[in-house]
Structure formats: structure tokens, C-alpha cells
Design a protein around this motif. Structure first.
Motif, PDB file in Angstrom:
ATOM      1  N   ASN A 218      38.233 -73.112   2.164  1.00  0.00           N
ATOM      2  CA  ASN A 218      36.811 -73.485   2.218  1.00  0.00           C
ATOM      3  C   ASN A 218      36.364 -74.227   0.967  1.00  0.00           C
ATOM      4  O   ASN A 218      35.441 -75.046   1.015  1.00  0.00           O
ATOM      5  N   ASP A 221      36.352 -78.139   1.193  1.00  0.00           N
ATOM      6  CA  ASP A 221      35.299 -78.849   1.910  1.00  0.00           C
ATOM      7  C   ASP A 221      34.312 -77.814   2.449  1.00  0.00           C
ATOM      8  O   ASP A 221      34.436 -77.348   3.592  1.00  0.00           O
ATOM      9  N   HIS A 223      31.248 -78.039   3.308  1.00  0.00           N
ATOM     10  CA  HIS A 223      30.405 -78.463   4.422  1.00  0.00           C
ATOM     11  C   HIS A 223      31.139 -78.268   5.757  1.00  0.00           C
ATOM     12  O   HIS A 223      30.592 -77.698   6.710  1.00  0.00           O
ATOM     13  N   THR A 224      32.366 -78.738   5.796  1.00  0.00           N
ATOM     14  CA  THR A 224      33.154 -78.562   7.015  1.00  0.00           C
ATOM     15  C   THR A 224      33.381 -77.087   7.303  1.00  0.00           C
ATOM     16  O   THR A 224      33.348 -76.650   8.459  1.00  0.00           O
ATOM     17  N   ALA A 225      33.626 -76.337   6.264  1.00  0.00           N
ATOM     18  CA  ALA A 225      33.856 -74.896   6.451  1.00  0.00           C
ATOM     19  C   ALA A 225      32.635 -74.242   7.077  1.00  0.00           C
ATOM     20  O   ALA A 225      32.748 -73.393   7.967  1.00  0.00           O
ATOM     21  N   ARG A 226      31.453 -74.671   6.607  1.00  0.00           N
ATOM     22  CA  ARG A 226      30.245 -74.062   7.170  1.00  0.00           C
ATOM     23  C   ARG A 226      30.050 -74.476   8.630  1.00  0.00           C
ATOM     24  O   ARG A 226      29.664 -73.668   9.476  1.00  0.00           O
ATOM     25  N   GLU A 227      30.353 -75.711   8.936  1.00  0.00           N
ATOM     26  CA  GLU A 227      30.254 -76.150  10.333  1.00  0.00           C
ATOM     27  C   GLU A 227      31.264 -75.411  11.204  1.00  0.00           C
ATOM     28  O   GLU A 227      30.991 -75.078  12.361  1.00  0.00           O
ATOM     29  N   PHE A 228      32.423 -75.181  10.646  1.00  0.00           N
ATOM     30  CA  PHE A 228      33.446 -74.412  11.367  1.00  0.00           C
ATOM     31  C   PHE A 228      32.933 -73.009  11.669  1.00  0.00           C
ATOM     32  O   PHE A 228      33.136 -72.461  12.754  1.00  0.00           O
ATOM     33  N   THR A 237      39.153 -69.961   6.105  1.00  0.00           N
ATOM     34  CA  THR A 237      40.477 -70.399   6.536  1.00  0.00           C
ATOM     35  C   THR A 237      41.387 -70.383   5.318  1.00  0.00           C
ATOM     36  O   THR A 237      41.037 -70.952   4.275  1.00  0.00           O
TER      37      THR A 237
END
Lengths: 277, 481
Positions: A218, A221, A223-228, A237
Motif C-alpha cells: 500500500n 500507491d 490512492h490505488t490501495a484505497r480504491e482497492f 496487499t
């Protein structure tokens, strides 16, 4: 199984730890859920995260069964047949992060199931004289399904409170593996001396201990982690690596094939991806 | 198609010219006959209408249809071997001409664009259409007859490949089994079947042609074949084939699994006239100076099969071991003379020690390619589906028996192509991992989760207890939620 005093003491300690951990987990899990936000032990989560209760691991591990370490054997049947190269074990582990220990991490039970197989050309029982090959065209195989039940302690305090994206963890429990030796004609068998046959398949019970370190992806990235997390509920992850000992030596069994992997002096390694959700 | 006049009508015209001497008048008369009489007779063109089911293959009795013959316009080798007939539903309409009946006949040709309705294409040195038997051959219902006409496949194939003018007339007995082997190579052979209707006045008409395809030989066999041995099995592998017509492979083996050692163990008794093991005796080197047997030739009379040959020494050393002192009955060959004979195998010089003997030396020999009939085809489970396959395992064999194995590619009609060069192999016991484990003192095995000793192992119990506990806790938690 004959073990030195120190070894027996260690195994006993592991079993005690596993049993106590498991019973504690079972006894307190319901209580922890009830006091989700206020209890000392709770499955807490940060405000922007979805609830985090489970962990799934996809595991890959070089696997070399320790068949030849069986002291009752007079030879090295595994090495003679399959050589010394390790095979790959594919496994999946499911952990229930039943309890959260403040300022430390989570603890809970975990189950795993894996699969590995080795194959080689079988030798002819009556090989021809050189230079003809002593090997038949038939494959001889050994399939192993390692599985275990462990108590997992994940110390994610560094990741959560100090923002250091590493999560050390330890797993202790019991393991078992189903194994099957077979060739192109089906399951291997040998005569049992009374007109029947003994099938080349069985199970082996033993211990499972692992010490590992996860790296939280996480941080790469956020931002991506939060969207995930928002989309699928995956909080973290990880990529991880762990040293483990699958001491499948027939715990409590009179006859067992040593199909475990790794030892305390030369542990086995596993790598993979983990998803907390 | 233009209307035709038969030869005897022209002859009648010529006679008329001679008798009357009025050449011009009769010529005009003949011209009138030629041009107008037939046209008047067939003023309404004979129509032949095919039925809705175009073609239908049915067996002529006995065996059922080839299971893979999904397209009735294709004739396979098996269709010919089983002597099937094609059934052609046909509706024929003729105008009332006063004749009691009309004749209908059928002709076949492989020459593209040939009209078998033209008489010169059916007779003489240039004829390329051969007649096939048709049943029924007479139209009895005038003006419209609906009938299903039967034609034997062997008749259709009878003259494929023949030179023009040869074998055009329908012979007694029709086509024979030999017609199934008329194709020299694989691939489809286009065949045209044409119906001709004639009245008693010699007038003919034909307007129905049916296009057929004949494929009697399957694709070429694979190459790079290797035959490995296992315990009670053989593993056959080959290089991938590139022929897109290859739809699979048939594997042939002799003796058939389960019939090893029987006097008749395959489709053809001839292949089993000899037992699979043949003893051959060679001299101990007395004649050739006591050197060795390298170059001594033996010949196995059984064509196509693999046989294990055991070599015994004749002479003073192995007299008692050698059954007939030189060669066993049924095996021909020469000793030391060097005379040319059909050599099947030559003794391996490396297995021979100068001055000693070769007693017990064994080798496996194979002859020329056997026929499909000589090799027994194993059960349908041994048919390898898919032209991209490159291996097959033949199981259910007996260790110690010499097997002859060959493979043929098959096409979409399930026609076998030519057989591969036969391979010889003898299944043998193997020393697999578990055998070695047990031989080294290992005692594990029996079955998954087998009970060992008295009662359930403690380890299994603890493991099971934890598993059950986890399940109970999970259920409890779900109920609480």
C-alpha cells in the motif's frame, strides 16, 4: 519418532502454544466482536478502511520432501528416484484475524492447503547392460498435498502506527499431508506377502512452524490501495517471504513417510502474495 | 443436354437409302426422323427429380454403417469394405409415348465435366463413363415413377483409375473387394454419378448428376515414432503431423492385450503361426575358425511381426542347450557361409566374445510392415483422437511378451492411412519410487488416512480436534451475528 530431549521439549512447547492460542482465540472471539470499538482486544480498523478480519495468502515454495531423512530407511529412495532438485509447491492459506492486540497486531487461526508433485522416469527392474538406458519410458510420481492448521500472530504495529511497511509474523500449529505414489499404470503398489498389495498412498502428521516478514504494498500507491479497499474491501496487499519447517515426520504414527519440507537447521522458504480484508 | 440418336437408327436410315435409291428424299426423311421424331417423342422433356434426402447410405446386409460417415456424399474405405449401397430417391416423369416401360441406367466417371449422357462417353475407345448396376432398372409406372434406386459402392469405385475405354460395361457380379483398393494415394477423388433414361425407340435423356467424393486412403502415418516400455504398458510417441486431414490415429498391436501366447491372438491367424519366441542356434565358430558369430545371419519367416530370438550355441559347448544343433525348425538362415539370404537381423558383434559363445543372447527382430489385417487393432479406447496428439499409452499388456506396434493416421471418414514401420518392444517391470522406498525399509502406505496399529493415532486426533473446534466456533459466531 525418536527426538533428543531438546527437540521433544521444543515440540511440546509448540503444541502447547498452538493449543493455548487456538483455545484462547475460540473463547474470546465472540467477546471481541461485541466490543468492536471499545474493548481491549478488538478487531479495530481505521476510519477510512473497511473492516479487516481475514487474510489470504497465495504461496509458492521450493519443496524437497525429507523422505530420505527417515532413520528407518537403509537407502535414499527419494534422491535416487527424483534427484536433489526442489519442486514447487503451490498453496493457499486462509487466516482469520480473530483478535486484535493493541499496539501489537492480530492473532487468529489459519488453514492452508497445498500441492506439489515430483516426477521422473522409473528405472527398469531388470535394466539392460550398458550402453542401453536403464530407464523405462514410464513415469514414477509422488504427489503431496501439504496442509496445516496454525495460530498466526501478525505484528502489524509498525505498519499501522509507525508507518514502517513491514509486518513480521509467526505461525505455529499442526500439519498433515496426504501423499500418493503413482506411475503411468496408476497408484504404485507392492506385494504384502499374503497375496494382496499395499497401495502407495497415505498420510503423515507433524508440526508446522513459520517465521515471516510481509511488505505492505500500500505504501507504493496509497490512492490505488484505497480504491482497492473501497471496491473489494482489501485493506492491505503484501508480498511476503517466510522461513518455515513442515515437520511431517509422523507425529503419533507408527509408520509414516517423511514428506515434510525444511528443518530447524535448514528451513524451507515460501514466497507469495497476501491480501488482508 | 442435346437429344441423342442411337447407332441402329442411323443404320436403318442407310439401308433405306440403298433400297429406295432416292437419296435425297430419304435423306430428307432421315433428317426428319433425326430432328423431329425424337423431339416429338420427348416433346415434354423427361424430368428426373431427386428426393428430399438426396442420398442415403444403407448397408447391403450384415454390418451397420460406418459410424463416422456423417456425410453421405463421401464414400470411405470402410463403406467399400462393408459393401454398402447408396440409396438415391428419384422421381422420374416421362410423357406418354405408348411404350410399356422405359429403362433407366446409371453411369459413373471421375473425369470432371464429362457428360455421361453422351453415348460416346460411355462406349468405345474414348469412353470414360462406366455403367453401374441400378435397381430397379425399369420404369414401370408411367408417366411418373417415384423410386429409390440402389447402387453398390463397389460398383461406383470399380473403374476408378482405368484407362479410357476399359471396363465400361457392367460386368457379371459387379465390383469386388478389389475396388476398395483402387486409390493409389490419399485425398479425395471426385466422382460423378449420372442417370440416363431411354425408351424403346432409342431415345435418351439425362438431367441428373450427383457429385460424390471417394476417399479410400487415410493420411500418411506419423514419423519419428518411438516405443518405450513400462510395467504392463508401452508408450508410443511420434512427431507432430502437418497433414490437416489427420483427425486422429489408430494404434495396432499384436498380440492383442489379453491374448498373449495364444495360437490365434489377433485378427489374422497367419500372424500367429509362430510363437512369439524363436530359438536360433548358431555355431560356436568352428567353421569360421573359432572367431565369433558377428555377421552370422538369421532370417525369421514370419513377416511383419516382432519376435524375440534367443541365440544358442551349437557344437560341443552348447549341444544340450541347442534344440536342433544348428537352427530350429521354421527358421532359415546360413551359418558362416556368407551367402546372401534375406537378412532380418545380424547378430550383434559386441555381444559376442571371441572364442566363446553367445548362449542366451537375445535380440528382437521385426520384418517388413505388416498389413492392417495382420495386426489386430486394439479396442476403441486406443484410438487417439485429434490430429495434434503426439503420444499414446497402451496399457493392459503383459510383461515379458514381445509386442508389435504400428500406427496409422485416420481422416474424418475414419479411413486408416498406411501403417507406420512397426516397432518392437517388451513391457518390463519397473522399479518405481514406492518400490524403492519399500525395498529400503519404508513401511508407510496402505491408503489415505489408513488406521495404523491399534486405534487412531494421537496426532490425527489432535489435528481433528482443532479442526472441529474451529468449525464450531465459526458456526457459533455466525449464529450470533
Amino acid at each position: 519418532v525418536s527426538l533428543p530431549r531438546r527437540g521433544r521439549t521444543f515440540v511440546a512447547a509448540l503444541l502447547t502454544f498452538a493449543a493455548c492460542g487456538g483455545l484462547t482465540t475460540l473463547a474470546l472471539s465472540g467477546e471481541a466482536r461485541a466490543d468492536d470499538e471499545t474493548g481491549v482486544l478488538m478487531t479495530g480498523h481505521r476510519t477510512f478502511e473497511s473492516p479487516q478480519n481475514f487474510n489470504i495468502e497465495l504461496r509458492f515454495s521450493p519443496y524437497t520432501p525429507r523422505v530420505d531423512y527417515d532413520p528407518s530407511l537403509s537407502g535414499t529412495p527419494y534422491t535416487s528416484t527424483f534427484g536433489t532438485s526442489a519442486r514447487i509447491e503451490f498453496a493457499m492459506e486462509f487466516d482469520w484475524e480473530a483478535l486484535r492486540i493493541p499496539h501489537l497486531g492480530t492473532i487468529g487461526p489459519g488453514l492452508s492447503l497445498g500441492y506439489t508433485e515430483m516426477s521422473a522416469l522409473a528405472l527398469l527392474a531388470n535394466p539392460p547392460a550398458p550402453p542401453k538406458s536403464p530407464y523405462s519410458a514410464e513415469n514414477t510420481n509422488l504427489a503431496i498435498y501439504p496442509m496445516y492448521a496454525v495460530v498466526v500472530l501478525r505484528a502489524d504495529v509498525l505498519d499501522r502506527e509507525a508507518h514502517i511497511p513491514f509486518v513480521p509474523y509467526i505461525k505455529v500449529g499442526l500439519g498433515m499431508a496426504l501423499w500418493r505414489a503413482y506411475n503411468d499404470g496408476g497408484t504404485s503398489s507392492v506385494p504384502n506377502g499374503s497375496g494382496g498389495t499395499i497401495q502407495g498412498q497415505g498420510h503423515t502428521v507433524g508440526t508446522q512452524v513459520a517465521l515471516g516478514l510481509s511488505f505492505d504494498l500500500n505504501v507504493l500507491d496509497a490512492h490505488t490501495a484505497r480504491e482497492f479497499d473501497n471496491a473489494l474491501g482489501v485493506n492491505h496487499t503484501y508480498v511476503f517471504g517466510e522461513a518455515y519447517v513442515a515437520g511431517l515426520t509422523g507425529l503419533g504414527q507408527s509408520h509414516a513417510m517423511y514428506v515434510g519440507n525444511g528443518s530447524f537447521t535448514a528451513p524451507a522458504w515460501a514466497f507469495g502474495l497476501a491480501f488482508e480484508f | 443436354m442435346p437429344l441423342q440418336t442411337s447407332p441402329w437408327k442411323a443404320l436403318a436410315c442407310a439401308r433405306a437409302r440403298v433400297r429406295a435409291g432416292t437419296v435425297i428424299a430419304l435423306a430428307l426423311a432421315c433428317l426428319a426422323v433425326v430432328l423431329f421424331a425424337p423431339r416429338a417423342a420427348f416433346a415434354q422433356t423427361v424430368t428426373q427429380t431427386m428426393g428430399t434426402s438426396i442420398l442415403d447410405f444403407t448397408p447391403s446386409g450384415g454390418p451397420s454403417l460406418h459410424p463416422n460417415n456423417v456425410d453421405a456424399t463421401w464414400i470411405s474405405y470402410t463403406d467399400c469394405e462393408t459393401d454398402v449401397q447408396i440409396y438415391v430417391p428419384l422421381t422420374v416423369t416421362v410423357p406418354p409415348m405408348g411404350f410399356a416401360y422405359y429403362g433407366i441406367s446409371a453411369y459413373a466417371t471421375t473425369i470432371s465435366g464429362t457428360d455421361c449422357g453422351i453415348s460416346t462417353n460411355r462406349s468405345g475407345a474414348t469412353g470414360v463413363c462406366w455403367q453401374v448396376a441400378l435397381s430397379p432398372g425399369v420404369l414401370t409406372a408411367i408417366p411418373v415413377q417415384q423410386a429409390t434406386y440402389q447402387i453398390r459402392v463397389r460398383d461406383l469405385l470399380r473403374d476408378i483409375g482405368q484407362a479410357a475405354g476399359v471396363g465400361l460395361t457392367y460386368p457379371n457380379g459387379g465390383g469386388t473387394e478389389a475396388a476398395c483398393h483402387v486409390a493409389a494415394q490419399s485425398g479425395a477423388i471426385p466422382l460423378s454419378l449420372q442417370f440416363v433414361i431411354a425408351d424403346h425407340g432409342g431415345n435418351e435423356d439425362s438431367n441428373v448428376q450427383i457429385g460424390l467424393n471417394v476417399e479410400l486412403i487415410g493420411p500418411a502415418p506419423p514419423t519419428g515414432i518411438t516405443l518405450g516400455v513400462g510395467e504392463g504398458l508401452l508408450k508410443l510417441s511420434w512427431t507432430p503431423v502437418s497433414d490437416p486431414n489427420t483427425q486422429g490415429f489408430n494404434i495396432f498391436i499384436d498380440p492383442l492385450p489379453g491374448k498373449e501366447g495364444l495360437s490365434v491372438d489377433a485378427a489374422a491367424p497367419v500372424s500367429d503361426a509362430k510363437p512369439p519366441t524363436i530359438d536360433v542356434c548358431v555355431d560356436e565358430g568352428v567353421i569360421d575358425g573359432g572367431v565369433d558369430e558377428a555377421g552370422d545371419a538369421i532370417s525369421i519367416p514370419v513377416v511383419g511381426m516382432c519376435h524375440q530370438v534367443t541365440v544358442y550355441e551349437a557344437g560341443s559347448i552348447q549341444t544340450t542347450a541347442c534344440p536342433s544343433n544348428i537352427l530350429t525348425s521354421g527358421v532359415t538362415g546360413v551359418i558362416d557361409s556368407g551367402t546372401a539370404v534375406p537378412v532380418t537381423t545380424t547378430l550383434d558383434a559386441s555381444a559376442t566374445t571371441a572364442g566363446t559363445n553367445d548362449a542366451g543372447f537375445t535380440t528382437v527382430v521385426s520384418g517388413t510392415a505388416p498389413t492392417l489385417v495382420q495386426l489386430g487393432q486394439i479396442d476403441p479406447n486406443a484410438q487417439v483422437g485429434g490430429g495434434t496428439q503426439t503420444s499414446a499409452t497402451i496399457t493392459g499388456l503383459k510383461d515379458g511378451y514381445v509386442y508389435t506396434v504400428a500406427i496409422a493416421a485416420i481422416d474424418n471418414l475414419n479411413d486408416n492411412g498406411p501403417l507406420s514401420v512397426p516397432q518392437c518392444a517388451t513391457p518390463s517391470p519397473i522399479d518405481d519410487f514406492y518400490s524403492q522406498y519399500r525395498a529400503d525399509g519404508g513401511l508407510a502406505g496402505g491408503s489415505f488416512c489408513a488406521l495404523e496399529g491399534v486405534g487412531i493415532p494421537a496426532g490425527t486426533g489432535v489435528f481433528g480436534l482443532i479442526m472441529v473446534g474451529a468449525c464450531v466456533a465459526l458456526l457459533r459466531r455466525r449464529r450470533e451475528q
